[in-house]
Every structure is written in structure tokens, then in C-alpha cells.
Design a protein around this motif. Sequence first.
Motif, PDB file in Angstrom:
ATOM      1  N   ASN A 171       0.829  -1.196   0.000  1.00 28.89           N
ATOM      2  CA  ASN A 171       0.000   0.000   0.000  1.00 28.89           C
ATOM      3  C   ASN A 171       0.869   1.253   0.000  1.00 28.89           C
ATOM      4  O   ASN A 171       1.795   1.368   0.807  1.00 28.89           O
ATOM      5  CB  ASN A 171      -0.898   0.013   1.238  1.00 28.89           C
ATOM      6  CG  ASN A 171      -1.834  -1.181   1.262  1.00 28.89           C
ATOM      7  OD1 ASN A 171      -2.724  -1.291   0.435  1.00 28.89           O
ATOM      8  ND2 ASN A 171      -1.626  -2.087   2.203  1.00 28.89           N
ATOM      9  N   VAL A 172       0.546   2.181  -0.867  1.00 28.03           N
ATOM     10  CA  VAL A 172       1.255   3.459  -0.906  1.00 28.03           C
ATOM     11  C   VAL A 172       0.565   4.482  -0.015  1.00 28.03           C
ATOM     12  O   VAL A 172       1.211   5.237   0.699  1.00 28.03           O
ATOM     13  CB  VAL A 172       1.346   3.983  -2.359  1.00 28.03           C
ATOM     14  CG1 VAL A 172       1.848   5.425  -2.397  1.00 28.03           C
ATOM     15  CG2 VAL A 172       2.264   3.085  -3.182  1.00 28.03           C
ATOM     16  N   ARG A 173      -0.745   4.509  -0.020  1.00 24.25           N
ATOM     17  CA  ARG A 173      -1.513   5.531   0.695  1.00 24.25           C
ATOM     18  C   ARG A 173      -1.820   5.137   2.141  1.00 24.25           C
ATOM     19  O   ARG A 173      -1.725   3.972   2.534  1.00 24.25           O
ATOM     20  CB  ARG A 173      -2.822   5.793  -0.053  1.00 24.25           C
ATOM     21  CG  ARG A 173      -3.622   4.533  -0.218  1.00 24.25           C
ATOM     22  CD  ARG A 173      -5.100   4.691  -0.531  1.00 24.25           C
ATOM     23  NE  ARG A 173      -5.470   5.798  -1.351  1.00 24.25           N
ATOM     24  CZ  ARG A 173      -6.508   6.591  -1.082  1.00 24.25           C
ATOM     25  NH1 ARG A 173      -7.230   6.373   0.010  1.00 24.25           N
ATOM     26  NH2 ARG A 173      -6.828   7.567  -1.880  1.00 24.25           N
ATOM     27  N   ALA A 174      -2.224   6.132   2.918  1.00 21.54           N
ATOM     28  CA  ALA A 174      -2.712   5.888   4.273  1.00 21.54           C
ATOM     29  C   ALA A 174      -4.046   5.143   4.203  1.00 21.54           C
ATOM     30  O   ALA A 174      -4.693   5.070   3.158  1.00 21.54           O
ATOM     31  CB  ALA A 174      -2.876   7.207   5.015  1.00 21.54           C
ATOM     32  N   SER A 175      -4.482   4.602   5.339  1.00 17.88           N
ATOM     33  CA  SER A 175      -5.700   3.794   5.370  1.00 17.88           C
ATOM     34  C   SER A 175      -6.934   4.659   5.626  1.00 17.88           C
ATOM     35  O   SER A 175      -6.843   5.809   6.051  1.00 17.88           O
ATOM     36  CB  SER A 175      -5.594   2.743   6.476  1.00 17.88           C
ATOM     37  OG  SER A 175      -5.699   3.356   7.749  1.00 17.88           O
ATOM     38  N   TYR A 176      -8.115   4.067   5.390  1.00 18.82           N
ATOM     39  CA  TYR A 176      -9.352   4.759   5.733  1.00 18.82           C
ATOM     40  C   TYR A 176      -9.468   4.963   7.237  1.00 18.82           C
ATOM     41  O   TYR A 176     -10.114   5.915   7.688  1.00 18.82           O
ATOM     42  CB  TYR A 176     -10.568   3.976   5.213  1.00 18.82           C
ATOM     43  CG  TYR A 176     -10.689   3.990   3.702  1.00 18.82           C
ATOM     44  CD1 TYR A 176     -10.355   5.120   2.963  1.00 18.82           C
ATOM     45  CD2 TYR A 176     -11.160   2.877   3.014  1.00 18.82           C
ATOM     46  CE1 TYR A 176     -10.468   5.132   1.586  1.00 18.82           C
ATOM     47  CE2 TYR A 176     -11.278   2.881   1.630  1.00 18.82           C
ATOM     48  CZ  TYR A 176     -10.925   4.013   0.920  1.00 18.82           C
ATOM     49  OH  TYR A 176     -11.040   4.020  -0.441  1.00 18.82           O
ATOM     50  N   PHE A 177      -8.876   4.083   8.028  1.00 21.50           N
ATOM     51  CA  PHE A 177      -8.849   4.291   9.470  1.00 21.50           C
ATOM     52  C   PHE A 177      -8.102   5.582   9.794  1.00 21.50           C
ATOM     53  O   PHE A 177      -8.515   6.351  10.669  1.00 21.50           O
ATOM     54  CB  PHE A 177      -8.185   3.110  10.176  1.00 21.50           C
ATOM     55  CG  PHE A 177      -9.086   1.914  10.369  1.00 21.50           C
ATOM     56  CD1 PHE A 177     -10.326   1.835   9.765  1.00 21.50           C
ATOM     57  CD2 PHE A 177      -8.687   0.856  11.166  1.00 21.50           C
ATOM     58  CE1 PHE A 177     -11.164   0.733   9.943  1.00 21.50           C
ATOM     59  CE2 PHE A 177      -9.509  -0.253  11.358  1.00 21.50           C
ATOM     60  CZ  PHE A 177     -10.742  -0.308  10.749  1.00 21.50           C
ATOM     61  N   ASP A 178      -6.987   5.815   9.092  1.00 16.83           N
ATOM     62  CA  ASP A 178      -6.224   7.054   9.304  1.00 16.83           C
ATOM     63  C   ASP A 178      -7.050   8.275   8.893  1.00 16.83           C
ATOM     64  O   ASP A 178      -7.070   9.298   9.591  1.00 16.83           O
ATOM     65  CB  ASP A 178      -4.927   7.033   8.498  1.00 16.83           C
ATOM     66  CG  ASP A 178      -3.976   5.932   8.929  1.00 16.83           C
ATOM     67  OD1 ASP A 178      -3.899   5.654  10.141  1.00 16.83           O
ATOM     68  OD2 ASP A 178      -3.294   5.348   8.056  1.00 16.83           O
TER      69      ASP A 178
END
Length: 401
Positions: A171-178
Motif C-alpha cells: 500500500n502506498v496511501r494511508a488507510s481509511y482508518f487514518d
Amino acid sequence: MSNPSSGPSGPAFRRIRALARHLGAVGLRITHWQKPAAVITAALSLIALPSSAAAQDIVLGQSVALSGPAAELGREMQLGAQMYFESINAAGGIRGRKIVLKTLDDGYEPSRAEANTRRLIDEDVHALFGYVGTPTSAASIPLATNAKVPFFGAFTGAELLRAPFNRYVFNVRASYFDETELIVKQLVAEGLTRIAVFHQNDAYGQAGLAGVEKALASRRMNVFAKATVERNSNDVSAAVERMLAAKPEAIVMVSTYGSCAEFIKQTKARGLLTRYANVSFVGTKALAKALGPIGSGVMISQVVPSPASEKYPWVMEYQRLIKAKGAELSYTSLEGFIAARIMVEALKRGGDTSREALIRAIESMRDANLGGFPVSFGPDDHGASKFVELTVLDRNGQVRY
């Protein structure tokens, strides 16, 4: 009389067996122990194969929506990655090899993404790259995992790509939790407590809803109201009625630009006074265009810096390339660009030789700094970034911070 050194146990024959194993590795399978002369003839016929193999393209497979209501997300993700790969190819590629991004249209439908993934794996792509969406990724990851093909840089923050840990998913991006944690933190700081969720009725919507629930639970709060919309549909009538009846102070939105824009238009037209907040997947540019002046005050979380930023040299490089394409700046194409940059760095580190080599090369990028933007992978950590910031649309459709 025969030469004993050329018999099945002789040194010459052992050298031929070794040569046969090498030929198998580069594509020639020897199914019978032929006479030495026959094997040598086969070897001579392929004497140029290693150099020609080295010149072959590095093919990355991508399945995104190029048609349908979510098409702009797929086209933007493809554009950002493609233009960076083209710039690398123009400079000589990776040790003389060109990077080819093979993109197939899935219409943002899981069944089509699954079929595309099977095809790309059958065509022996080096890696799967830049998929768009949670439901499409969910349908594709088991295939990639079974085939041991790296699944890199998908445009989704869903936890199913992060937990449990999968050796083949990066994963490159941050998570939906973040993202939802920061959104809820901001809403609560504004004194809002009746926080509702409008979400897509699929894996993506459930992932965003779970993030909001987690963020609220940590503050001893619950989701105030919920409403849904079907994937690839802008029919939000039932969701509008549900929220008009509930009258929440804020609505976190977990869907794509078409349905979110329609929901905001209809609820505003009918007098609902609430704070609208979207996660990044919505597609900022497309949402702003769809809303026009009524988008003023709509919040959107972002997982990459502003595409108009002058803080990072690589973002300015993106700006030059996007201008040369005659296209507009967007967060989505910038995310594709970032994913492509990281992929190229891994390929340069030796990840062009095999899929396993690519995995090791990505995992070697510990605390890397790509032009001021921190990126970090490791053998037990396949999440490059936790960058999240909040933006707000103004009456001109521009993003404000």
C-alpha cells in the motif's frame, strides 16, 4: 570408442546438465536427455537470448474503471502513473528496458476486475499496479496472492489490504482508518456530536463506516445515523429521506463523486443544515466540478500533498508533466504518479529481474525519502505512508486548507 568423459556421469555431461537447467530458466525446457551435440545445438540457437530477454519490456497490469460513473477515478490514476513511466522510458527505461502499463477497464465492478486480473496474470505481468477501488481489489487480491504476483499501490484505504498481513500486497496511501480518525477528530473539535455516515453499500462503504465507528468508539460515541447508496448508482433518494429525518450535525461520506454530489445537492436543496466530510476516494476534482458553488464548505481528507504544492520537487515535476499532457491537476493523478515513482525506485533497486526480486526491492525501502516525502516499507510492513490532511472546497471549487 566412446569418450567416458561425455557419458551420463562424466564432467562434460554434468556441464551439459547445468546448461540445460540454465536454458530452462530462460525459457527452453529440455524434456529428454538428448545427445550432447543436440543440447549444444539448442544452446547455440539461443546464444543471444539472455541479452534479448534483458531488453524485454517490464509489463505492469492494471484494472480500473475507464467507463461508468467512477471512470474519472480510473482515468486519473492511469494518467498519473503513465506519464511518469513515459518520462522514465524516454530517459532509457530501467537498464534499457521499457515500462509498459497495460490497463484494462473493469467499470468499477468486482466480477470484471477479477476477469481482468486472471487475464493479466495469465499474460505473465511483472506486477499488478494501481487498481482503483475496494470491491475490485477484494476480488483480485486472492488471485494475485495465489499466483504470487505483487499487488502494488491500489487506490483504496481499506483494511482488507492491510490486515491480516499479506506478503504480496503493498500500500502506498494511508488507510481509511487514518482518514476517518482525522475527520472525526476535526468534527468533534468543532463541537459536533450527532455524526452520521452516508456510505456505498459494498466493501468500500463498509471499510469507511468501520473507520468512523472506530474513531467514534475511541471517544465513547456511536454513529448517529446511517444511509446507503448502491455502487455505480446516483439514486440517493432513500438516503436523503433518512438523513432529513435524522437531522445529523455532520455526515461522513464514503462513496464516489457522482452519488456524493447528488446527495449533497438534494439535502441542501431541502434545507438540511449539516457538515459534509468525504474521504479521499471520492475524487476531489470531479466532486468539486459536480457541485460548483454549492460545494463551499465541503470537507475532504487527502492522502497525498496538494497537486498545486511548490513544497516538493517531485510534485513540481508532476506539474510539468501534467501540463505537457494538457490535463488538469488532481489529487488522484498525483497519487498515480507517486505510486509510479515508488515502483520505479524499486525496479531500479533490482526489482526488474523477477517478482521475488521486486518484493525484496520494495521491502528494502526503509525510511526512504523521495524528494521530501517519507516512504517506508519493510518485510513486516507494507504500508508506505500515513500522510493525511484535511481540505475544504470554496465557492469557486478550489481546495482550501
